[in-house]
Design an enzyme around this catalytic site. Structure first.
Site, PDB file in Angstrom:
ATOM      1  CG  ASP A 155      -2.332   0.449   0.913  1.00 51.44           C
ATOM      2  OD1 ASP A 155      -2.500   1.293   0.009  1.00 51.44           O
ATOM      3  OD2 ASP A 155      -3.274  -0.009   1.591  1.00 51.44           O
ATOM      4  CG  ASP A 211      -9.374   2.080  -0.960  1.00 48.87           C
ATOM      5  OD1 ASP A 211      -8.374   1.819  -1.650  1.00 48.87           O
ATOM      6  OD2 ASP A 211      -9.341   2.166   0.285  1.00 48.87           O
TER       7      ASP A 211
END
Length: 401
Positions: A155, A211
């Site tokens: 990430d 996201d």
């Protein structure tokens, strides 16, 4: 303490990389993800509520549900499995939630014929505030390899002023230095346009957007004002124009599947799955596989649709026609056929048409049509194919000369 252990590790692993390069041998990651990865990830449904028992149960469900037979192989733990670093700087697993440790869990997943994935972050902390990988890339890679990790989702939270390309190149070098083939999932959210450099640094897939959220459309920022979550159709729009960057071993990633998580209808989930297949997107399920409905099971295990996603030519589909809320998406297949999605984004049922010229065929071509959801042949037609498509639905067909 950290420096004493950490610097020799980096030195030795760098020597390994240089020696391998000098010998001209392929990197361990050279032949990974030749088709888009398929598997399951814990985040969309469970967020930080992960545990050894839950992951073992989900791995069992991958097998028992037929997901494994359909091609799903990765069982990936997302954020919140890690709690700290020890005096040597090694990452520490949450002993309460994972009492037998990651090696034992990975061994169990492997015993089922599946592959094991974990999560970390290129910054100082993960998105949930757990220890990140910054400054510990080689040290962590050694640990992941020792656990039998096959897939790393990396990430981009708490990355500060880091250069994204350099950060992910460093992590790939660290993974390759272990000698273990590990898929690298670049979760940088598309901020630095990773499709321009992801393949170069050895990424196997890279996020193209913020996201995904479990709804049809819309865009919203997180409560702290940072970016972002998008509905499924909003993420689809952001894939337009990126198709040339995808191919075997390196894929655009519009984020994980929300199929079965309850925020959309089964019709919308069928559209979601069809569109991710036409995009040659990674198919990473994110629902509770232990309790999914028959309708959700049938969506996730539709082998005709999955075969579109997994076609070995590795072409990403693209939008070839748009008329207001009506769209046609098409993907070239290895056998010369086209997979086609007729999409109705509107509120009412409408007829959608795909013309052969939109698909790159001559208008005079006579082609066989097969409905990939109804699993039936529709005969031969010339010049175009039309169908009535319900609101927020798709008709998905193959067009074969």
């Amino acid at each position: 303490m950290k420096t004493r252990y950490f610097l020799p590790v980096i030195f030795l692993m760098t020597l390994f990389v240089l020696a391998s390069a000098a010998q001209g041998g392929p990197a361990p990651s050279a032949n990974l993800a030749l088709t888009p990865p398929m598997g399951w990830n814990s985040w969309n449904k469970f967020q930080c509520n992960v545990s050894e028992d839950m992951i073992r149960g989900m791995a069992d469900a991958v097998v028992k549900s037929g997901m494994k037979d359909a091609g799903y192989v990765y069982v990936n733990i997302d954020d919140c499995w890690q709690v700290s670093r020890d005096q040597k700087g090694d990452i520490v697993v949450d002993a309460q939630r994972f009492p037998h440790g990651m090696k034992a869990l990975g061994d169990y997943i492997h015993s089922l014929g599946l592959k094991f994935g974990v999560y970390s972050d290129a910054g100082s902390k993960t998105c949930a505030g757990r220890p990140g990988g910054l400054g510990h890339e080689y040290q962590d890679a050694i640990q992941y390899a020792a656990w039998g990790v096959d897939y790393l989702k990396y990430d981009w939270c708490h990355a500060s002023t880091q250069d994204a390309k350099a950060s992910y190149a460093n992590m790939r070098a660290a993974l390759d230095a272990t000698g273990r083939p590990i898929v690298l999932s670049i979760c940088e959210w598309g901020t630095a346009k990773p499709w321009l450099w992801g393949k170069e640094v050895g990424g196997n897939l890279w996020r193209t957007t913020g996201d995904i959220s479990d709804r049809w459309a819309g865009h919203q920022k997180w409560p702290d004002g940072s970016c972002c979550s998008d509905g499924m159709i909003s993420i689809l729009d952001q894939q337009v124009g990126l198709q040339s960057y995808a191919g075997p071993g390196h894929w655009n990633d519009p984020d994980m599947l929300e199929v079965g998580n309850g925020g959309m209808s089964d019709t919308e989930y069928r559209s979601h799955f069809s569109l991710w297949a036409i995009l040659a997107a990674p198919l990473i399920a994110g629902n509770d596989l232990r309790s999914m409905s028959p309708a959700i099971h049938d969506i996730l295990t539709n082998k005709e649709v999955i075969s579109v996603d997994q076609d070995p030519l590795g072409r990403e589909g693209e939008r070839v026609a748009k008329n207001g809320e009506l769209e046609v998406w098409a993907k070239q297949m290895k056998d010369g056929s086209r997979a086609v999605v007729l999409l109705n984004r509107g509120a009412d049922e409408q007829e959608v048409t795909a013309t052969w010229t939109d698909l790159g065929y001559p208008a005079s071509l006579n082609a066989s049509i097969r409905d990939l959801w109804e699993h039936k042949d529709l005969g031969k037609v010339t010049g175009k194919f039309s169908a009535r498509v319900a609101s927020h639905a798709v008709v998905m067909v193959s067009v074969k000369p």
